[in-house]
Design an enzyme around this catalytic site. Structure first.
Site, short mmCIF file in Angstrom:
data_model
loop_
_atom_site.label_atom_id
_atom_site.label_comp_id
_atom_site.label_asym_id
_atom_site.label_seq_id
_atom_site.Cartn_x
_atom_site.Cartn_y
_atom_site.Cartn_z
N ASP A 66 40.41 45.62 41.16
CA ASP A 66 40.18 47.07 41.09
C ASP A 66 38.88 47.41 41.79
OD1 ASP A 66 38.49 46.04 39.10
OD2 ASP A 66 38.84 47.71 37.72
N TYR A 68 35.07 48.59 42.94
CA TYR A 68 33.73 48.43 42.37
C TYR A 68 33.43 49.66 41.51
CZ TYR A 68 33.06 44.80 45.94
OH TYR A 68 33.17 43.67 46.72
N PHE A 79 37.18 44.43 48.20
CA PHE A 79 36.02 43.57 48.48
C PHE A 79 34.95 44.23 49.35
CE2 PHE A 79 39.39 40.46 47.51
CZ PHE A 79 38.79 39.77 46.48
N HIS A 188 39.46 32.51 43.17
CA HIS A 188 38.81 33.80 43.48
C HIS A 188 37.41 33.53 44.02
CE1 HIS A 188 37.11 37.81 42.86
NE2 HIS A 188 38.35 38.23 42.85
#
Length: 224
Positions: A66, A68, A79, A188
């Site tokens: 989701d 920031y 990202f 991740h």
């Protein structure tokens, strides 16, 4: 419902915008804003990933979770952060892997728009978030929408490379026809897991090798 989204995606996703779950998303966002809640990204940037990467030019999908949830960070690309904003830890680790994989110098900016313009869909599974409350919009219907996006890509495209980092993203693999597309998985890039298989995955050079095999132009991952 008339949704402001790039035209090639609007055509592909038209039926989704008429479904009750999508109307519920819109109602939820309007209700929270009316109550004075701060929501990221701004309304004009919620579908920014689709604006930068048209359906016709799509080559690669990088799936995030989701947006920031801090001020000025989210701009609708997974990202990525706008120019002038401090590089978040996960993105910093992505840059470290790029340096190790292809020799890319570490950039000063966290803006990944240059990738998006080349056909890399920087898609978050959830497209909005309340300020300072990660995953706060995870259950308002966005998952239905982005699942539909992935399924449409799987059905209507061929040879797309999906980069699925971490368990959350890898759960989406079930939506992808592996007889038509390529899936690259790794841990991740978060500081909590990057050393458990993200570092050393070489997904960026592997992606370009797969693109070249298909006769497509590779992605220029190097950011200034």
């Amino acid at each position: 419902m008339d949704v402001k989204i790039e035209q090639s995606w609007k055509k592909v996703l038209a039926e989704e915008f008429a479904k009750p779950y999508f109307e519920q998303i819109v109602y939820h966002l309007k209700t929270e804003r009316a109550a004075g809640r701060i929501i990221y990204p701004s309304g004009s940037l919620i579908f920014n990933a689709f604006e930068h990467t048209t359906f016709d030019k799509l080559k690669v999908v990088i799936l995030g979770q989701d947006p920031y949830h801090g001020p000025s960070q989210a701009h609708g690309l997974s990202f990525s952060v706008p120019d002038g904003i401090a590089i978040p830890p996960s993105l910093g680790n992505i840059y470290k892997e790029l340096k190790n994989d292809i020799g890319m110098p570490i950039p000063q900016s966290g803006n990944l728009s240059a990738w998006a313009h080349q056909g890399v869909l920087l898609l978050n599974a959830v497209l909005s978030v309340r300020a300072n409350e990660p995953a706060s919009h995870a259950k308002i219907g966005w998952m239905n929408f982005t699942d539909a996006v992935i399924q449409k890509i799987s059905t209507e495209k061929k040879g797309i490379i999906f980069l699925l980092w971490g368990k959350f993203a890898q759960e989406k693999a079930a939506l992808i026809d592996v007889t038509k597309h390529h899936i690259l998985t790794a841990a991740h890039p978060s500081p909590f897991s990057a050393d458990k298989g993200f570092f050393g995955c070489k997904h960026f050079s592997k992606t370009n090798a797969l693109l070249v095999q298909q006769g497509k132009d590779p992605i220029n991952w190097i950011l200034s």
